[in-house]
Design a protein around this motif. Structure first.
Motif, PDB file in Angstrom:
ATOM      1  N   ILE A 292       0.853  -1.190   0.000  1.00 22.15           N
ATOM      2  CA  ILE A 292       0.000   0.000   0.000  1.00 22.15           C
ATOM      3  C   ILE A 292       0.887   1.237   0.000  1.00 22.15           C
ATOM      4  O   ILE A 292       1.778   1.377   0.838  1.00 22.15           O
ATOM      5  N   THR A 293       0.655   2.111  -0.956  1.00 28.47           N
ATOM      6  CA  THR A 293       1.469   3.334  -1.050  1.00 28.47           C
ATOM      7  C   THR A 293       0.554   4.537  -1.292  1.00 28.47           C
ATOM      8  O   THR A 293      -0.584   4.383  -1.730  1.00 28.47           O
ATOM      9  N   ALA A 294       1.091   5.700  -1.023  1.00 28.78           N
ATOM     10  CA  ALA A 294       0.310   6.927  -1.226  1.00 28.78           C
ATOM     11  C   ALA A 294       0.288   7.314  -2.710  1.00 28.78           C
ATOM     12  O   ALA A 294      -0.608   8.017  -3.168  1.00 28.78           O
ATOM     13  N   MET A 295       1.327   6.859  -3.469  1.00 23.98           N
ATOM     14  CA  MET A 295       1.438   7.200  -4.885  1.00 23.98           C
ATOM     15  C   MET A 295       1.357   5.932  -5.725  1.00 23.98           C
ATOM     16  O   MET A 295       1.675   4.854  -5.240  1.00 23.98           O
ATOM     17  N   PRO A 296       0.978   6.041  -7.003  1.00 21.43           N
ATOM     18  CA  PRO A 296       0.953   4.849  -7.850  1.00 21.43           C
ATOM     19  C   PRO A 296       2.365   4.290  -8.049  1.00 21.43           C
ATOM     20  O   PRO A 296       3.344   5.028  -7.946  1.00 21.43           O
ATOM     21  N   THR A 297       2.459   2.999  -8.325  1.00 18.66           N
ATOM     22  CA  THR A 297       3.758   2.390  -8.616  1.00 18.66           C
ATOM     23  C   THR A 297       3.791   2.044 -10.099  1.00 18.66           C
ATOM     24  O   THR A 297       2.780   2.103 -10.786  1.00 18.66           O
ATOM     25  N   GLU A 298       4.983   1.638 -10.560  1.00 16.90           N
ATOM     26  CA  GLU A 298       5.184   1.352 -11.983  1.00 16.90           C
ATOM     27  C   GLU A 298       4.641  -0.013 -12.378  1.00 16.90           C
ATOM     28  O   GLU A 298       4.624  -0.356 -13.536  1.00 16.90           O
ATOM     29  N   HIS A 299       4.268  -0.809 -11.400  1.00 16.83           N
ATOM     30  CA  HIS A 299       4.004  -2.219 -11.666  1.00 16.83           C
ATOM     31  C   HIS A 299       2.647  -2.452 -12.337  1.00 16.83           C
ATOM     32  O   HIS A 299       1.772  -1.597 -12.265  1.00 16.83           O
ATOM     33  N   PRO A 300       2.508  -3.608 -12.995  1.00 12.94           N
ATOM     34  CA  PRO A 300       1.276  -3.869 -13.741  1.00 12.94           C
ATOM     35  C   PRO A 300       0.014  -3.887 -12.869  1.00 12.94           C
ATOM     36  O   PRO A 300      -1.000  -3.344 -13.275  1.00 12.94           O
ATOM     37  N   ASN A 301       0.103  -4.468 -11.682  1.00 16.22           N
ATOM     38  CA  ASN A 301      -1.093  -4.514 -10.835  1.00 16.22           C
ATOM     39  C   ASN A 301      -1.013  -3.412  -9.787  1.00 16.22           C
ATOM     40  O   ASN A 301      -0.571  -3.638  -8.673  1.00 16.22           O
ATOM     41  N   SER A 302      -1.418  -2.203 -10.160  1.00 18.18           N
ATOM     42  CA  SER A 302      -1.401  -1.105  -9.191  1.00 18.18           C
ATOM     43  C   SER A 302      -2.706  -0.345  -9.346  1.00 18.18           C
ATOM     44  O   SER A 302      -2.993   0.189 -10.415  1.00 18.18           O
ATOM     45  N   TRP A 303      -3.504  -0.381  -8.271  1.00 16.90           N
ATOM     46  CA  TRP A 303      -4.868   0.117  -8.384  1.00 16.90           C
ATOM     47  C   TRP A 303      -5.171   1.164  -7.316  1.00 16.90           C
ATOM     48  O   TRP A 303      -4.781   0.986  -6.148  1.00 16.90           O
ATOM     49  N   PRO A 304      -5.918   2.231  -7.673  1.00 19.49           N
ATOM     50  CA  PRO A 304      -6.290   3.228  -6.673  1.00 19.49           C
ATOM     51  C   PRO A 304      -7.501   2.779  -5.855  1.00 19.49           C
ATOM     52  O   PRO A 304      -8.359   2.041  -6.349  1.00 19.49           O
ATOM     53  N   ARG A 337       7.191  -1.700   7.982  1.00 18.36           N
ATOM     54  CA  ARG A 337       7.436  -1.747   6.544  1.00 18.36           C
ATOM     55  C   ARG A 337       7.225  -0.392   5.872  1.00 18.36           C
ATOM     56  O   ARG A 337       7.473  -0.228   4.703  1.00 18.36           O
ATOM     57  N   GLY A 338       6.674   0.553   6.581  1.00 14.61           N
ATOM     58  CA  GLY A 338       6.510   1.831   5.897  1.00 14.61           C
ATOM     59  C   GLY A 338       5.439   2.682   6.518  1.00 14.61           C
ATOM     60  O   GLY A 338       5.147   2.583   7.702  1.00 14.61           O
ATOM     61  N   GLU A 339       4.853   3.475   5.664  1.00 15.25           N
ATOM     62  CA  GLU A 339       3.936   4.477   6.194  1.00 15.25           C
ATOM     63  C   GLU A 339       2.599   3.862   6.609  1.00 15.25           C
ATOM     64  O   GLU A 339       2.218   2.792   6.184  1.00 15.25           O
ATOM     65  N   GLN A 340       1.916   4.588   7.449  1.00  8.88           N
ATOM     66  CA  GLN A 340       0.579   4.179   7.860  1.00  8.88           C
ATOM     67  C   GLN A 340      -0.455   4.980   7.084  1.00  8.88           C
ATOM     68  O   GLN A 340      -0.182   6.084   6.642  1.00  8.88           O
ATOM     69  N   HIS A 341      -1.622   4.401   6.977  1.00  9.37           N
ATOM     70  CA  HIS A 341      -2.692   5.076   6.242  1.00  9.37           C
ATOM     71  C   HIS A 341      -3.926   5.141   7.129  1.00  9.37           C
ATOM     72  O   HIS A 341      -4.169   4.241   7.923  1.00  9.37           O
ATOM     73  N   ARG A 346      -6.796   8.218   0.237  1.00  7.08           N
ATOM     74  CA  ARG A 346      -6.706   7.607  -1.075  1.00  7.08           C
ATOM     75  C   ARG A 346      -5.331   6.960  -1.182  1.00  7.08           C
ATOM     76  O   ARG A 346      -4.310   7.603  -0.886  1.00  7.08           O
ATOM     77  N   VAL A 347      -5.297   5.690  -1.564  1.00 13.36           N
ATOM     78  CA  VAL A 347      -4.021   4.956  -1.611  1.00 13.36           C
ATOM     79  C   VAL A 347      -3.940   4.164  -2.914  1.00 13.36           C
ATOM     80  O   VAL A 347      -4.916   4.073  -3.663  1.00 13.36           O
ATOM     81  N   TRP A 348      -2.759   3.596  -3.143  1.00 16.42           N
ATOM     82  CA  TRP A 348      -2.570   2.680  -4.267  1.00 16.42           C
ATOM     83  C   TRP A 348      -2.182   1.314  -3.709  1.00 16.42           C
ATOM     84  O   TRP A 348      -1.362   1.219  -2.805  1.00 16.42           O
ATOM     85  N   VAL A 349      -2.831   0.318  -4.268  1.00 17.83           N
ATOM     86  CA  VAL A 349      -2.564  -1.053  -3.833  1.00 17.83           C
ATOM     87  C   VAL A 349      -1.848  -1.753  -4.978  1.00 17.83           C
ATOM     88  O   VAL A 349      -2.310  -1.712  -6.116  1.00 17.83           O
TER      89      VAL A 349
END
Ligand SMILES: Nc1ncnc2c1ncn2[C@@H]1O[C@H](COP(=O)(O)OP(=O)(O)OP(=O)(O)O)[C@@H](O)[C@H]1O
Ligand SMILES: [Mg+2]
Length: 365
Positions: A292-304, A337-341, A346-349
């Protein structure tokens, strides 16, 4: 001692509790029978111990045929040298710990010195020697469980069978006794059949797991193999995979599959060919494999999506994330592992196609 079970079938009236079960257990192996309530775990164990007469099949313990329906062989439990520990440990409250453990040896009319020696040996194995003279009713649940175990070990069985022996204990004690049981089993080189419906217990104790559904073994293998490669969506579900969705494979290219999640616009890439997944394939993704990230990633399966629930669990936060293009996903975010939400963010999975499995709904029998 090796155990071989061949074509075992057990019927209660017209109901078939065990269906054509074949299983070879190696000498010194810890085999765990895992499955949900009513799948036939206890029945299988009772057949091995001689407490239940199978409808048909053969059971061989250390080259001795103890049951053969065709030849009419059915050795009684006391001729099979199998020790059993049951869920309800049934410790005799009016006796001391040592008397409880000595009971069966006295029945066998062994000498007092031999009984004393073997009782102390068994109590030492389970860490109860300081309690030998204590009344059994004055023990904690975990200590009583150990008395039950010592009572089986004192008979020096060649096979030890345990039917949910830790299920009456609280989580912490269960974790500890689980490790101790494994130590004892390895130390004595005991062939062990362990019954549980708890996958964590199975993973911790087993050399090999036999997963039962409806009286049949649907998958068998080492714990890590079962965890990484469940054979069906229903097995994945039982082993704790929380995102399981109907899907339609839409195409295959360069060894990967694109599938659309049912009733949504969402497409998923899996580094796996869907050709083995039968007519009602399911996409299976573990909560811990989602990033889970705050910004989109480059990977094929990355969904808002939007965080709908964030549940603190100590080491992790468990999120329910509503994707904009369809389903809600169960995701695990590590505090380390990283940031909390927060709820409403709104996040990217993102999930690596290698962690996306496309599986048949059930194992085809
Ligand atoms: N004596 C009996 N007569 C009729 N049916 C029985 C009998 N004993 C068990 N069954 C049925 O056989 C099936 C398997 O039972 P078994 O006790 O082996 O399940 P289990 O896997 O040990 O379940 P649990 O996890 O609840 O202990 C169940 O559907 C149960 O209702
Ligand atoms: Mg049972």
């Amino acid at each position: 001692m090796k155990i071989s079970i061949q074509n075992l079938q057990l019927k209660y009236g017209s109901f078939t509790a065990i269906e054509n079960l074949n299983l070879d257990i190696e000498d010194g192996e810890a085999l765990v029978l895992l499955g949900q309530s009513g799948c036939g775990k206890t029945s299988t164990m009772r057949c091995i111990a001689g407490l239940e007469e199978p409808t048909s099949g053969r059971i061989i313990i250390d080259d001795v045929v103890v049951f053969d329906s065709e030849k009419g062989i059915n050795l009684p439990p006391n001729k099979r040298n199998v020790g059993m520990v049951f869920q309800s440990y049934a410790v005799w409250p009016h006796m001391t710990v040592a008397q409880n453990v000595a009971y069966s040896l006295k029945q066998k009319k062994l000498s007092k010195s031999e009984i004393d020696e073997r009782v102390m040996e068994a109590l030492t194995l389970v860490g109860l020697e300081p309690y030998a003279d204590r009344g059994a009713s004055l023990l904690s649940g975990g200590q009583m469980q150990r008395v039950a175990l010592a009572r089986s070990l004192v008979m020096r069985p060649s096979v030890l069978m345990l039917d949910e022996p830790l299920s009456n204990l609280d989580a912490r004690l269960r974790d500890r006794l689980r490790v101790e049981l494994r130590e004892i089993q390895l130390q004595l080189g005991l062939t062990c059949v362990y019954v549980t419906h708890d996958q964590h217990e199975a993973f911790a104790l087993a050399d090999r797991i036999a997963l039962l559904q409806g009286g049949r073994i649907v998958q068998m293998g080492a714990p890590q193999h079962m965890y990484e490669a469940p054979a069906s969506a229903s097995i994945a579900h039982f082993l704790g995979v929380s995102n399981i969705m109907d899907c339609t494979p839409e195409g295959t290219a360069a060894g990967s599959t694109t599938a659309r999640i049912a009733n949504s616009e969402l497409t998923v890439q899996s580094a796996q060919l869907a050709s083995d997944a039968g007519t009602s394939p399911k996409v299976c993704i573990r909560a811990e494999d989602l990033q889970i990230t705050a910004m989109p990633t480059e990977h094929p399966n990355s969904w808002p999506g939007t965080v709908r629930v964030a549940g603190f669990q100590g080491n992790d936060i468990r999120y329910a994330i509503q994707l904009e293009s369809g389903p809600e996903l169960d995701a695990l975010g590590g505090l380390r592992r990283g940031e909390q939400h927060k709820v409403g963010d709104r996040v990217w999975v993102t999930v690596n196609p290698r962690e996306v499995q496309i599986l048949p709904a059930e194992v085809l029998a």
